[in-house]
Design a protein around this motif. Structure first.
Motif, short mmCIF file in Angstrom:
data_model
loop_
_atom_site.label_atom_id
_atom_site.label_comp_id
_atom_site.label_asym_id
_atom_site.label_seq_id
_atom_site.Cartn_x
_atom_site.Cartn_y
_atom_site.Cartn_z
N LEU A 191 35.69 6.71 -2.29
CA LEU A 191 35.14 6.21 -1.03
C LEU A 191 34.80 4.72 -1.15
O LEU A 191 35.13 3.92 -0.27
CB LEU A 191 33.87 7.00 -0.67
N GLN A 194 37.98 2.79 -1.03
CA GLN A 194 38.55 2.76 0.32
C GLN A 194 37.86 1.68 1.17
O GLN A 194 38.51 0.95 1.90
CB GLN A 194 38.37 4.13 1.01
N ILE A 195 36.54 1.60 1.06
CA ILE A 195 35.80 0.62 1.86
C ILE A 195 36.04 -0.79 1.31
O ILE A 195 36.28 -1.74 2.08
CB ILE A 195 34.29 0.96 1.89
N LEU A 199 39.58 -1.30 3.37
CA LEU A 199 39.05 -1.93 4.58
C LEU A 199 38.64 -3.37 4.33
O LEU A 199 38.14 -4.03 5.24
CB LEU A 199 37.86 -1.12 5.11
N PHE B 150 27.83 6.82 7.15
CA PHE B 150 29.27 6.62 6.96
C PHE B 150 30.02 7.35 8.07
O PHE B 150 29.61 8.44 8.50
CB PHE B 150 29.72 7.19 5.61
N VAL B 174 28.53 2.52 8.60
CA VAL B 174 29.48 1.92 7.66
C VAL B 174 30.83 2.62 7.83
O VAL B 174 30.93 3.83 7.65
CB VAL B 174 29.01 2.02 6.20
N ASP B 175 31.82 1.83 8.22
CA ASP B 175 33.17 2.33 8.45
C ASP B 175 33.78 2.76 7.12
O ASP B 175 33.88 1.97 6.18
CB ASP B 175 34.01 1.21 9.08
N ALA B 176 34.19 4.02 7.04
CA ALA B 176 34.77 4.56 5.81
C ALA B 176 36.27 4.83 5.98
O ALA B 176 36.84 5.60 5.20
CB ALA B 176 34.03 5.81 5.38
N GLY B 177 36.89 4.22 7.00
CA GLY B 177 38.35 4.31 7.10
C GLY B 177 38.88 5.47 7.91
O GLY B 177 38.26 5.91 8.88
#
Lengths: 212, 212
Positions: A191, A194-195, A199, B150, B174-177
């Motif tokens: 995770l 990924q962030i 991102l 998340f 928080v954007d986790a994709g």
């Protein structure tokens, strides 16, 4: 403590430096003695370099920071030789070569796969959810709050040593239970990747487990 | 926003209260209208209760907070009826009946299993790594630091709405994709359970993703 750091990439070299600052004796282990000595010289005057067997023989704690892909870590663990009476701290994540996925999970974990190779040797999972970038003096703390170092394992004495090393490295240790719980810590590391990479958030970030 | 909360257990009822405080219109959906109305009455004067189909019909956003075990959530999602034009926020975790393990992971996630049942309807995973205990006014903040919410999903507009609701509920989004990353958020929720219940740390805790 006498610590052998196996794998001197981003994570291994930075952990080695943090452990030196905390007063531990560090030996970098590599397959080739010359390479180990060269890496050790870059890390500091007091750091030794040695072939795997010699690095391990003189250490109480073995810190595994090798890459996972192409079976690298599992091959290296088998090359280390007799680990009786020592403890292994597994910092790996079972990453695909491009880092953007885990190659195993749910029914097992890299920590459990390592433990299977060295029955009777306590394995503790630790440091795997922390980016190398924050394994630097001062960078473990965000806005006055320490980044968390989760750890898990099945041997209480080995876990206590891992917790001490997490603290010595500047992080706040949080007990995450049995070694099987690496099945949750390794996805957490993915995770983070990924962030940070997927991102574009970058690696100057860390998880904190907040308690009241 | 008009929000239908499906499942009024610990998580659903607390999120409903937080959303009401933020000015949203809440309808509690249940299989039986009378039960829905009774639960709604307990949550506040402005909260409506309705059978699934009616709750969903009047809502822009559907918040799924039902238990996972015994196929409960997947059965309920199929009972909701037409969700075209709405978004679904999945707060579930694929927990075994005793909560102490996840019943799926790595190759799928509860979020993806829900999404498969409602093709074309955007699904966002959110709130699943936060304990109900901290879904209370003031409890989202630890020592001046907001707990992180998340979220992940494949639809940018739906994710923006989820992020707004996370913020409205008092957490830091928080954007986790992509939605597939629920495969990492669900193990993280299980990690939280292991520490809180397995090791007795309690649920007055939260993760924070710290950035510099």
């Amino acid at each position: 403590m006498k610590i052998a750091v196996i794998g001197a990439g981003n994570v291994g070299s930075r952990l080695a430096k943090l452990f030196i600052l905390a007063g531990h004796e560090i030996t970098i282990g590599s397959r080739e003695q010359e390479k180990a000595i060269a890496i050790a010289a870059q890390l500091g005057e007091t750091v030794k370099g040695a072939k795997y067997a010699d690095a391990v023989a003189s250490a109480d704690v073995i810190i595994v920071t090798t890459p996972w892909a192409n079976n690298t870590t599992l091959d290296v663990v088998q090359e280390l030789g007799d680990l009786t009476g020592k403890i292994v701290i597994d910092c790996t994540n079972p990453l695909a070569p491009d880092y953007m996925s885990n190659t195993l999970g749910y029914t097992t974990s890299s920590a459990e796969e390592i433990a299977k190779l060295i029955p009777g040797v306590p394995v503790v999972k630790a440091f795997n959810t922390i980016f190398a970038e924050v394994m630097e003096p001062g960078k473990q703390i965000f806005d006055g709050q320490k980044a968390t170092g989760f750890y898990c394992g099945d041997d209480a004495a080995a876990k206590a040593i891992a917790a001490k090393l997490i603290e010595d490295a500047g992080f706040e240790p949080v007990d995450a239970g049995v070694l099987q719980n690496a099945r949750y810590l390794e996805p957490m590391a993915q995770l983070n990747i990924q962030i940070a990479y997927g991102l574009g958030g970058g690696t100057n970030v860390a998880f904190r487990y907040m308690r009241r």
